[in-house]
Design a protein around this motif. Structure first.
Motif, short mmCIF file in Angstrom:
data_model
loop_
_atom_site.label_atom_id
_atom_site.label_comp_id
_atom_site.label_asym_id
_atom_site.label_seq_id
_atom_site.Cartn_x
_atom_site.Cartn_y
_atom_site.Cartn_z
N CYS A 41 2.28 4.40 14.59
CA CYS A 41 1.59 3.10 14.67
C CYS A 41 0.47 2.97 13.64
CB CYS A 41 1.06 2.85 16.08
SG CYS A 41 2.34 2.75 17.34
N SER A 42 0.76 3.39 12.41
CA SER A 42 -0.23 3.26 11.33
C SER A 42 -0.21 1.84 10.77
CB SER A 42 0.08 4.25 10.20
OG SER A 42 -0.24 5.57 10.59
N LEU A 43 -1.40 1.34 10.45
CA LEU A 43 -1.56 -0.01 9.91
C LEU A 43 -2.09 0.07 8.48
CD1 LEU A 43 -1.36 -3.04 10.84
CD2 LEU A 43 -3.84 -2.90 11.23
N LEU A 44 -1.44 -0.66 7.58
CA LEU A 44 -1.86 -0.72 6.17
C LEU A 44 -2.23 -2.15 5.84
CD1 LEU A 44 1.07 1.31 4.50
CD2 LEU A 44 -1.02 2.21 5.57
N LYS A 45 -3.25 -2.31 4.99
CA LYS A 45 -3.68 -3.63 4.53
C LYS A 45 -3.40 -3.74 3.04
CE LYS A 45 -7.57 -6.85 4.89
NZ LYS A 45 -8.98 -7.01 5.36
N VAL A 46 -2.64 -4.74 2.64
CA VAL A 46 -2.24 -4.91 1.24
C VAL A 46 -3.45 -5.31 0.40
CG1 VAL A 46 -0.77 -6.21 -0.35
CG2 VAL A 46 0.10 -5.55 1.91
N GLU A 47 -3.60 -4.61 -0.74
CA GLU A 47 -4.67 -4.95 -1.67
C GLU A 47 -4.15 -5.58 -2.96
OE1 GLU A 47 -6.62 -1.10 -2.10
OE2 GLU A 47 -8.13 -1.69 -0.61
N LYS A 48 -2.97 -5.12 -3.40
CA LYS A 48 -2.42 -5.66 -4.66
C LYS A 48 -0.92 -5.36 -4.71
CE LYS A 48 -3.35 -3.46 -8.53
NZ LYS A 48 -4.02 -2.96 -9.76
N VAL A 49 -0.16 -6.26 -5.31
CA VAL A 49 1.27 -6.06 -5.51
C VAL A 49 1.57 -6.19 -7.00
CG1 VAL A 49 3.61 -6.87 -4.98
CG2 VAL A 49 1.80 -7.04 -3.24
N VAL A 50 2.23 -5.18 -7.56
CA VAL A 50 2.62 -5.20 -8.98
C VAL A 50 4.14 -5.28 -9.03
CG1 VAL A 50 2.58 -3.98 -11.18
CG2 VAL A 50 0.59 -3.85 -9.64
N VAL A 51 4.66 -6.42 -9.46
CA VAL A 51 6.11 -6.63 -9.49
C VAL A 51 6.66 -6.07 -10.79
CG1 VAL A 51 7.95 -8.33 -9.44
CG2 VAL A 51 5.90 -8.67 -8.04
N GLU A 52 7.32 -4.94 -10.68
CA GLU A 52 8.00 -4.29 -11.79
C GLU A 52 9.11 -3.45 -11.19
OE1 GLU A 52 4.76 -2.30 -13.67
OE2 GLU A 52 4.77 -0.62 -12.25
N ALA A 53 9.68 -2.55 -11.95
CA ALA A 53 10.72 -1.67 -11.42
C ALA A 53 10.23 -0.21 -11.53
CB ALA A 53 12.03 -1.84 -12.20
N PRO A 54 9.89 0.43 -10.39
CA PRO A 54 9.88 -0.10 -9.02
C PRO A 54 8.63 -0.94 -8.75
CG PRO A 54 9.10 2.16 -9.03
CD PRO A 54 9.51 1.87 -10.45
N THR A 55 8.72 -1.81 -7.74
CA THR A 55 7.57 -2.60 -7.30
C THR A 55 6.52 -1.67 -6.68
OG1 THR A 55 8.90 -4.57 -6.88
CG2 THR A 55 6.80 -4.39 -5.69
N LYS A 56 5.25 -1.93 -7.02
CA LYS A 56 4.17 -1.10 -6.48
C LYS A 56 3.30 -1.92 -5.53
CE LYS A 56 3.94 1.96 -10.51
NZ LYS A 56 3.10 2.48 -11.63
N LEU A 57 3.11 -1.39 -4.33
CA LEU A 57 2.23 -2.01 -3.35
C LEU A 57 1.00 -1.12 -3.15
CD1 LEU A 57 4.82 -3.74 -2.56
CD2 LEU A 57 3.84 -3.77 -0.26
N TYR A 58 -0.16 -1.64 -3.51
CA TYR A 58 -1.41 -0.92 -3.30
C TYR A 58 -1.98 -1.36 -1.96
CZ TYR A 58 -1.16 0.42 -8.22
OH TYR A 58 -0.76 0.96 -9.42
N CYS A 59 -2.17 -0.38 -1.06
CA CYS A 59 -2.61 -0.69 0.31
C CYS A 59 -3.81 0.17 0.69
CB CYS A 59 -1.47 -0.42 1.30
SG CYS A 59 0.07 -1.30 0.96
#
Length: 378
Positions: free
Chosen positions: A347-365
């Motif tokens: 039950c871990s919760l992450l909050k999105v800070e930034k999304v970088v759309v590339e290959a692969p997509t990077k989600l900074y949380c």
């Protein structure tokens, strides 16, 4: 036998031959040997002593890599509609824990399989016994107690739970003292080499032996969350959630508080296009909820390697998670320490800070902690 390097274990009456043990090992501590000597009656059947020696050799061997690929291959859950929904699900986890009768020891005896006590037994496997688990718990306590906070240092059964989370299915069989398990793949530095090493054993025994615990437990928990979000949660799914509920909660509660927050990362590979689009559409401030135990790594090179190797790369997502202030460093317990695995609780919760759309997509949380109710954790 442990200090001498062991001997070839005898094949069972219908078991294929497997490679002999060829491992360099650390000598067991005097404390561990004293502990093992207290279980003399357990070793009246010679094969059990041999099987334990085989397992101990693997526990002390130099290790390979190739464990995180199965965990990074896990498919994502339904997206978190809001924190309230995630908190409700965490309360459901507590209810599932409370409604399951028996103890953690009972749960493990019901889920783990071992070699029959009598070689001529009609069934090739039987459920784990409390006697055997007591021995294995004390082995884990002697080996790993110093890795935990003082308040958890004497919980040998808890150390066993964390240790089994790190294992492949074949490793679980070896730990549960099956005498015909093939040697640990020392020096096999890729997942493909590991799987090739274990292929004959897996093909021979099929699904008649132990499950890959983390895979089965995590899949069930994620499916329960998916059904909860879709409002299709049924009694059958709640019952499925209880299979490993005490094991999962125990591992989560044993997490360590870190003196300084760290950054970890995780790749999810080969996702359906629908999931990739949903992740790319995330905005800063959105939440991601991981209901199951979640494996990450403290080495960004490892997660980036996984996320960039599997084709098509544009179907892979790389999570970079900052502010991680609790969890379990599994490097010193894992059969695959070079992957520097760090485990986040249920039950871990992450909050999105930034999304970088590339290959692969990077989600900074940012890691927001676990939503497990305090009453359950206490």
């Amino acid at each position: 036998e442990v200090e001498a390097g062991g001997e070839d274990l005898p094949d069972g009456p219908s078991c294929p031959a497997f490679p002999p043990l060829t491992m360099e090992v650390d000598p067991l501590s005097a404390e561990a040997l004293k502990m093992l000597s207290s279980f003399g009656e357990f070793f009246l059947e010679p094969w059990r002593g041999e099987a334990l020696g085989h397992m101990l050799l693997s526990m002390h061997a130099s290790r390979a890599v190739g464990g995180l690929d199965k965990k990074f291959d896990e498919k994502p859950c339904e997206h978190c509609p809001d924190i309230a929904k995630a908190r409700e699900f965490a309360s459901t986890v507590r209810q599932a824990w409370l409604r399951k009768p028996g103890t953690l020891l009972d749960e493990l005896c019901g889920q783990l399989l071992k070699q029959p006590a009598a070689p001529e037994a009609p069934q090739p496997v039987e459920n784990m016994t409390k006697e055997t688990l007591k021995v294995l718990s004390n082995v884990c306590h002697a080996r790993f107690s110093k890795l935990f906070d003082p308040e958890f240092a004497d919980l040998g059964l808890g150390h066993l739970c964390v240790y089994t989370y790190t294992m492949q299915d074949v490793d679980v069989d070896r730990f549960c003292l099956f005498h015909d398990v093939c040697d640990f793949p020392v020096g096999r530095e890729t997942p493909a080499e590991r799987d090739a090493h274990y292929r004959d054993y897996r093909d021979y025994h099929g699904k008649r032996r132990n499950l890959q615990l983390f895979q089965h437990a995590n899949l069930t928990m994620r499916r329960c969350w998916d059904n909860y979000v879709r409002l299709t949660m049924s009694e059958e799914w709640v019952q499925g959630m209880t299979e490993f509920i005490k094991w999962e909660v125990c591992i989560s509660v044993l997490r360590q508080k870190l003196p300084k927050p760290i950054t970890t990362s995780r790749g999810l590979c080969g996702l359906p296009e629908m999931f990739v689009k949903e992740f790319r559409a995330k905005k800063p401030g959105d939440y991601i909820f991981w209901p199951a135990l979640s494996s990450t790594t403290t080495d960004p090179v490892i997660s980036e390697s996984y996320a960039n190797q599997q084709e098509p790369v544009d179907r892979n997502i790389l999570f970079i998670i900052s502010g991680v202030n609790e969890g379990l460093h599994l490097m010193q317990m894992s059969a695959y320490p070079n992957e520097k695995e760090f485990l986040l609780p249920v039950c871990s919760l992450l909050k999105v800070e930034k999304v970088v759309v590339e290959a692969p997509t990077k989600l900074y949380c940012h890691f927001e902690g676990t939503l497990l109710p305090n009453k359950l954790q206490n």
